[in-house]
Structures are given as C-alpha cells and as structure tokens.
Design an enzyme around this catalytic site. Structure first.
Site, PDB file in Angstrom:
ATOM      1  N   GLU A 141     -13.656   0.785  10.233  1.00 21.75           N
ATOM      2  CA  GLU A 141     -13.863  -0.663  10.337  1.00 21.75           C
ATOM      3  C   GLU A 141     -13.668  -1.366   8.988  1.00 21.75           C
ATOM      4  O   GLU A 141     -14.407  -2.280   8.626  1.00 21.75           O
ATOM      5  CB  GLU A 141     -15.246  -0.973  10.916  1.00 21.75           C
ATOM      6  N   GLU A 288     -15.513   4.724  19.353  1.00 18.00           N
ATOM      7  CA  GLU A 288     -16.971   4.555  19.442  1.00 18.00           C
ATOM      8  C   GLU A 288     -17.313   3.635  20.602  1.00 18.00           C
ATOM      9  O   GLU A 288     -16.671   2.594  20.778  1.00 18.00           O
ATOM     10  CB  GLU A 288     -17.562   3.943  18.163  1.00 18.00           C
TER      11      GLU A 288
END
Length: 528
Positions: A141, A288
């Site tokens: 991220e 995720e």
C-alpha cells in the site's frame, strides 16, 4: 547347438529388457506430463490463502507453523517479508508462498540492479524450487501509506523482475505490489470507478508492466471499512455476503449489473478502472480481505458472528467459482487477513483481532464452510441459528412473532407458559425461538431468516438453561451419523487406494505383455 540356443535366449532376454524399459519410460513420461498438467491446473484454479503476520506473542516456531498449516489444509500463504526460517521450513511441502519486500527496502532495491539481484539470490533462488515461491509483493500500500515512496515502486519492480529473468525464474514467479482500495475513486457504481488521477504517472506504467509479464493487480479489499464509512447507505447484509432479495441488490445503472455483495463490486471497480486506462488483460488478486472479530465501543460490528459470516461466505464464494457480475468466468483468488490474531498490534482493538486463530492455534471462532472441500480443518457442521435482532421495537417484533407461529407454522409450543423456553417472558426471547424454529424448518434456506428485517443469523447457540433451540436439537441428532459417515468414508478411501494400486500394477504388466506379444508373437510362443 546348445550354445546357439543359449545365445538366442540371452538375446531374447535382452530384447525383453529393452522393450520393458522402453514401456516403463513411456509410462514414466506420461506420469510426468499428467503431474505437470495437474500442477498447472492447480495453479490456475482460484484458491483461498491466508496472510501471516508475526506481531504475535509466542509465535509458533517455523516447523510448528508449517505443521499447523498442513493440518489446516492451507495451501497458499503470504508473508510480509522473506522470513528465512519459515521459507526453509516450507521446503518440500505443497504450500505455495508469496514473499514480500518491506517498504523500507524499496529505495535500495529500486536504486541498484545489483541489490535487486542480491535480494533475489538470497530470498528466492536460495529456496526455490524446494520451497514453492509463487510471487513477490513489492512493498505494501505504498501509494497511499508512503506516497513519497511512490516513484520507487516501478524501478524496484523492474529491477527484481530483471533479476528473476537472469535466474530464469520469471515464468514461475510473478511480481506485483499490493494497493489499498482507496486508490480507486467513485467505486460505486463500479462502471464509474477510476484510479486517482494524481497517481496516474505510477499506475499506468505499472499496469503495463503487469500486462507485459502476466502478473496480477494486487488489491487489499475490505468491505468492513466500506460498511463502516457508509452506514445507512450500505446494508450490513451486502457487506457480509448474506442472501438478498432482488429488491436489496445493488444495481449499476450504467450496465444494469446486479451486485449482491460489496466484495464483488470492489473487484469490478478495479476492472473498470483498468479498462479506463485501456488495460484489459490483467487479473485481480485479492491480497487482503477479512473482518475483525472484536472491536472497541466505536466498532460495534466487529464481532465474532460477523467475522464468521464474512469469512465463511467469502470462502464459499471463491470455491463456487462464480466470478463477478462483470466477469462471471473469472474468480479472483484471495488471501484472508489473517491467520493469527496479532495481539501485539497497537490500538484500536480491532487491529489485534483479525485472525482466524489465536496465537496458541485455538480457533477465534468456528468457520462454517462445510461442503467446499478440505480447506481449513476447523470447519463445523454449518451450525447456524436465527434470532431476533437487537434494537427492534416490541410492536414490530410481536407482529413478526405472530406470523412465525401462525402462517409460518413454526413450532412455538416451547414458548408457551410453563414450557422450557417461556422464560424470560419477553417478546425478544419468544421471537428468537420462533424465528429459529421457522429457519430450521425451512432448511436454513436463503431468506428464511429475515422477517422484514428484524431477524439475523448467528453462529452462537442461543440455548439457555433447559431451553434448547431447534438448531441445537438438529445438530445433536446428527453428530453420531456424521462421525460414522466419516469413519466409513475413511475406510472406503483406504479400500479404493489399495484396490487401485493392485489394478495399476496389473494393468502395467498387462500392457507390457500385450505390447511385447504384439511385436514378437512367435518369440512368445517359443518362450512360453
């Protein structure tokens, strides 16, 4: 004469041995081809894996961790680094692993091909192929959590890919970088979604790299946060994959595609965003997703029931292979966040409670994924109940109770005065029993636990004292049958395997005999 016969016999035996070796060689090659095809099919089939974080008190040793993964039938994992002891322990298992480059290593790797080559040599080539490394996640991220490092992503990815090419591993191991869902703006309706344009200078060349190398777009997608940020707009049932009536489905006004859950909408938003940049051949890999089982006062929906519902339905959804409304033929593989509760994580409370298991390997809750295969050994017998939802006014609840015991034909005898479930004598308790009776009677069918929005499904047995709910009776009556069926099944498998082994040996000998007899019919008459 005797010598000539002996020489003929020796010559004949030599020929037999030659053709026997040839036949076995062909069988061996066929077996190898079948094994390769099977492995390719396994790699292409959608799967459910788990993320393994290490902020856990008394984390299992690498060997114990691998033994636990095998016990739980977990075949795909993702690590947040390239833990050498874990990679070593994974050797010669069938567990496939994605390893990661931490964000703080991006500068060094992106700035030097030599550093990238060293990283691949130390963390990949040293273990592969004994350890089945299938992917490298470069950073995590980065575009949203460390935007200053955004320019480092592509150089790091390309340097590592170059090192894989040099090691001739680029076809076996894919490289990408996981993104937060927030890089996509206007995610619903999905057809209007697009990548944040301020990130275009990074995202477009990255997508082109993924397209060129056949690598996936890694996305971290959390319907939990979508729901929490849009309460009152996004219904909880949509976030949890619960069965919906058509009137509750989300409809994209531009495509008229119907969305029954937030998760599919988020995946399709990623596909539409790529399409807007003329990239149409990159698949989404969900690195995720999950739901917390415990939260603080500001997170009332972080519960074991909701976590169980989300992850159980997610697993079933993937193994159903139904894809998404936009791409019904393409099902994204997914890694659940996460295997263990990371109890050492900082607040809020939910941060430490995403795990399927506690650090001591006891389940945080029992998933309900029966019927989807052998994934996760902590499966149960789909033990769910229907109860009254909290916070509903008594008048509305009473109307639903009256319907359940009347037209719904639920068995409400146990909530009559003097019976086991009469106390506590309130509408919530009586409605819960009646709702569960109806739900179990209907075989837990989709929509049978709704009652105009005043009921909810739970995995927690609502029985209390001498009051046993219908779902409990149903499960307890089946337990012995399930055990016996399992034992019979195990015996049948052993019998089948033993029989198959004998048949296979016979078949090989038979094939060999026929093949050689076909080549030398006269010789066989002479010898036998």
């Amino acid at each position: 004469m005797a010598n000539s016969k002996l020489n003929l016999l020796i010559h004949t035996l030599s020929l037999l041995l030659f053709f026997y070796a040839l036949e076995n060689s062909s069988l061996a090659k066929s077996s190898q081809v079948l094994t390769q095809i099977k492995q390719q099919n396994e790699d292409n089939e959608p799967f459910v894996g788990v993320n393994i974080g290490t902020d856990v008190s008394n984390l299992l040793s690498p060997s114990d961790l691998v033994a636990f993964l095998q016990l739980q039938k977990i075949t795909h994992i993702r690590l947040y680094d390239a833990h050498p002891d874990i990679l070593k322990a994974l050797a010669r298992t069938k567990i496939r692993v994605i390893i990661s480059v931490p964000n703080n290593q991006l500068l060094a790797i992106g700035s030097s091909n030599t550093t990238a080559a060293s990283w691949i040599g130390r963390n990949v080539a040293a273990y592969y192929p004994a350890t089945l490394i299938t992917g490298i996640a470069v950073g995590d991220e980065v575009l949203t959590t460390v935007p200053s490092s955004a320019p480092l992503i592509l150089p790091a990815v390309e340097s590592l890919y170059g090192a894989l090419v040099a090691a001739n591993l680029h076809n076996q191991i894919k490289i990408s970088t996981p993104h937060a869902a927030s890089i996509i703006l206007e995610p619903f309706p999905p057809s209007q979604a697009f990548f944040n344009q301020s990130l275009s200078s990074v995202i477009l060349p990255l997508l082109q790299f993924l397209s060129r190398t056949g690598s996936p777009l890694m996305m971290n997608l959390y319907p939990y946060y979508v729901f929490m940020q849009n309460k009152g707009v996004v219904p909880l049932d949509n976030a949890l994959f619960k069965p919906l009536t058509p009137s509750k489905e989300m409809v994209d006004p531009n495509t008229l595609l119907h969305y029954t859950n937030v998760y599919d909408a988020m995946i399709d938003a990623a596909y539409f965003s790529m399409k807007n940049l003329n990239v149409n051949d990159v698949v989404v890999l969900v690195t995720e997703t999950g739901w917390p089982s415990k939260g603080d006062s500001k997170e009332p929906y972080a519960t074991k029931d909701s976590a169980d519902t989300y992850n159980s339905n997610l697993i079933k959804h993937v193994f159903d292979r139904s894809g998404t409304p936009l791409n019904p033929g393409t099902t994204s593989s997914v890694y659940i966040y996460e295997l263990f509760n990371e109890d050492l994580r900082s607040p809020p409370v939910s941060e430490a409670n995403w795990g399927l298991f506690y650090g001591n390997t006891t389940p945080t809750y029992l998933l309900h994924v029966s019927g989807i295969g052998s994934f996760l050994a902590n499966d149960t017998t789909n033990q769910t109940y229907c109860i009254a939802m909290g916070g509903v006014d008594a008048k509305t609840l009473q109307a639903a109770l009256d319907w359940a015991c009347g037209p719904g034909r639920a068995n409400c005898s146990e909530i009559q005065p003097g019976e086991n479930c009469y106390s506590p004598n309130n509408v919530n308790n009586h409605a819960s029993y009646a709702f569960d009776s109806y739900y179990q009677k209907e075989g837990k069918a989709a929509g049978s636990c709704d009652f105009k929005g005043v009921a909810m499904i739970t995995t927690t047995d609502p029985s209390h004292g001498s009051c046993i709910f219908p779902g409990s009776k149903k499960i307890s009556n089946k337990e012995k049958q399930v055990v016996n069926a399992t034992q019979l099944s195990s015996g049948a498998e052993r019998l089948t395997f033993s029989t198959f082994s004998s048949i296979r040996i016979s078949a090989v000998n038979h094939v060999l005999h026929i093949s050689l007899a076909g080549v030398f019919p006269t010789l066989f008459l002479f010898l036998f």
